[in-house]
Design a protein around this motif. Sequence first.
Motif, PDB file in Angstrom:
ATOM      1  N   THR A 136     -14.429  34.734  13.122  1.00 33.66           N
ATOM      2  CA  THR A 136     -15.878  34.559  13.225  1.00 33.66           C
ATOM      3  C   THR A 136     -16.160  33.676  14.429  1.00 33.66           C
ATOM      4  O   THR A 136     -15.577  32.604  14.547  1.00 33.66           O
ATOM      5  CB  THR A 136     -16.424  33.900  11.948  1.00 33.66           C
ATOM      6  OG1 THR A 136     -16.049  34.699  10.818  1.00 33.66           O
ATOM      7  CG2 THR A 136     -17.934  33.772  12.001  1.00 33.66           C
ATOM      8  N   PRO A 137     -17.022  34.089  15.351  1.00 29.11           N
ATOM      9  CA  PRO A 137     -17.243  33.286  16.560  1.00 29.11           C
ATOM     10  C   PRO A 137     -17.682  31.859  16.238  1.00 29.11           C
ATOM     11  O   PRO A 137     -18.418  31.617  15.278  1.00 29.11           O
ATOM     12  CB  PRO A 137     -18.352  34.053  17.295  1.00 29.11           C
ATOM     13  CG  PRO A 137     -18.231  35.462  16.809  1.00 29.11           C
ATOM     14  CD  PRO A 137     -17.789  35.354  15.380  1.00 29.11           C
ATOM     15  N   VAL A 138     -17.199  30.929  17.077  1.00 31.70           N
ATOM     16  CA  VAL A 138     -17.611  29.541  16.932  1.00 31.70           C
ATOM     17  C   VAL A 138     -19.132  29.449  17.132  1.00 31.70           C
ATOM     18  O   VAL A 138     -19.684  30.173  17.960  1.00 31.70           O
ATOM     19  CB  VAL A 138     -16.849  28.664  17.950  1.00 31.70           C
ATOM     20  CG1 VAL A 138     -17.290  28.945  19.376  1.00 31.70           C
ATOM     21  CG2 VAL A 138     -16.883  27.194  17.625  1.00 31.70           C
ATOM     22  N   ASP A 139     -19.882  28.711  16.346  1.00 35.36           N
ATOM     23  CA  ASP A 139     -19.380  27.734  15.414  1.00 35.36           C
ATOM     24  C   ASP A 139     -19.730  28.146  13.985  1.00 35.36           C
ATOM     25  O   ASP A 139     -20.833  28.585  13.705  1.00 35.36           O
ATOM     26  CB  ASP A 139     -19.961  26.356  15.732  1.00 35.36           C
ATOM     27  CG  ASP A 139     -21.477  26.409  15.941  1.00 35.36           C
ATOM     28  OD1 ASP A 139     -22.093  27.468  15.648  1.00 35.36           O
ATOM     29  OD2 ASP A 139     -22.074  25.428  16.388  1.00 35.36           O
ATOM     30  N   CYS A 140     -18.748  27.977  13.083  1.00 35.85           N
ATOM     31  CA  CYS A 140     -18.970  28.333  11.683  1.00 35.85           C
ATOM     32  C   CYS A 140     -17.941  27.597  10.831  1.00 35.85           C
ATOM     33  O   CYS A 140     -16.795  28.050  10.702  1.00 35.85           O
ATOM     34  CB  CYS A 140     -18.870  29.842  11.485  1.00 35.85           C
ATOM     35  SG  CYS A 140     -19.262  30.384   9.805  1.00 35.85           S
ATOM     36  N   SER A 141     -18.338  26.460  10.283  1.00 31.25           N
ATOM     37  CA  SER A 141     -17.463  25.651   9.436  1.00 31.25           C
ATOM     38  C   SER A 141     -18.135  25.455   8.086  1.00 31.25           C
ATOM     39  O   SER A 141     -19.339  25.200   8.024  1.00 31.25           O
ATOM     40  CB  SER A 141     -17.189  24.293  10.096  1.00 31.25           C
ATOM     41  OG  SER A 141     -16.418  23.458   9.246  1.00 31.25           O
TER      42      SER A 141
END
Length: 460
Positions: A304-309
């Motif tokens: 999943t492309p940054v940003d995803c936390s």
Amino acid sequence: MPKLDPNSSEFRAAGHRVVDWIADYLDNVDQFPVLSRVQPGDVEKQFDTHAHDDGKSYDALLEEFRSKIIPGVTHWNHPAFFAYFSITGSQAGILGEMLCAALNLNGMLWRTSPALTELETLSLRWLRDALGLPSNLFGIINDTASINSFLALAAAREALGVDVRRKGMTGRDLPPIKVYCSEHAHSSIEKGALALGIGSEGVVKIPGDDRFCMDINALEAAVARDRANGALLCAISATLGTTSTASVDPLPRIAEIAAREKMWLHVDAAYAGPATLCPEYRWLWNGIEAADSIVVNPHKWLFTPVDCSILWTKKPDVLRETFSLVPEYLKTPDTAEINYMDYGLQLGRRFRALKLWMVMEHYGLERLRNTIRDQIGFTKRLAEELQKREDVEILSPPQFSVLVFRKKSDEETQALLDRMNASGRLFVSHTKLKGKLGIRVALGNGATEWEHVERVLSFL
């Protein structure tokens, strides 16, 4: 005066060209040098000193993008990017990001975009269950694990019951607050402590054992010492997949100590967490039911492309109590709905769940599992090949998709590292383990095949 964008005709034509460029880039990214070769200032000096009064065509801007910006890019989407932890994207994720930009939503309240809130709730429930995590966890998406660790530590500090929210940290006679983590924990734990007024001296770094996992006996001794000295014992952060070696701290025993001492238990599984999509790696979660908060990064190993936390917690009420602040102009009658602004620092929130949902739904869980399995297999194969060479020492055997090796001396290791990265054919990073310099290889790109990993061997 015409409006900013009189119509979409120019945009439509340029958009097709951009998508074509992206598709060509993804198909041919292996032709670029992984690590940018520009020198400091090389990119900036190509541009004028001041912004222009008159605009430029999209064609002119795309040409500048290709000629001036791309040479200054280190290609994280490259299949031979083996440094740090990859923040690798995917075609489905890129399309999700494009739609997110087009909608330009702000999900501070449920009513400001109901789909943003409800898709976030849904996708995090799906992923929680797919990873085999407990069903009582509440999730929220933020930009990075660093922010999520900060939020978790802030909630842990609030749970101490010393009313920091109202009285603050200054002008008070508070005992020292202590947070415990491994010496191999991510720096975000210490940064979070700095931002929260706990201070660097409040972070107790526990030595690692021979496998670079937190030493439980050392943790017990540190806790007993601080308890005897009157400190406030706040939190323990256990790492499941450390940055240098992907080692796994002994969570069940750490959980026992946290429960006994009434400390918040935070679990950093930012990198390794996605591996538990595969049932054979669910052992990683042994003891996880005791965790108060857990971090997993889909932008690290879930394509999943940054940003995803993601921050999951079984105590959303504490998180909400820590951060909720609702001025009059944001009050709504929608009391039954989730307003994600109440669970962190951010008021404005992007539609990050859209790209995560598209990745999960387009590829399906089984395809994601098999990609992760392939990368773990490539890492084991690389280790087997390295072990055949008498001039190579394995400093840390393969853990998930990470291994660390070296030549016979630091000088030889540094020379090899420099030669590999200067080639443009791959990019690796370094670490130090027990005083020895090591070359760290970490796989995480969905486009990586064995032929890319094999390049490591070609330099030996």
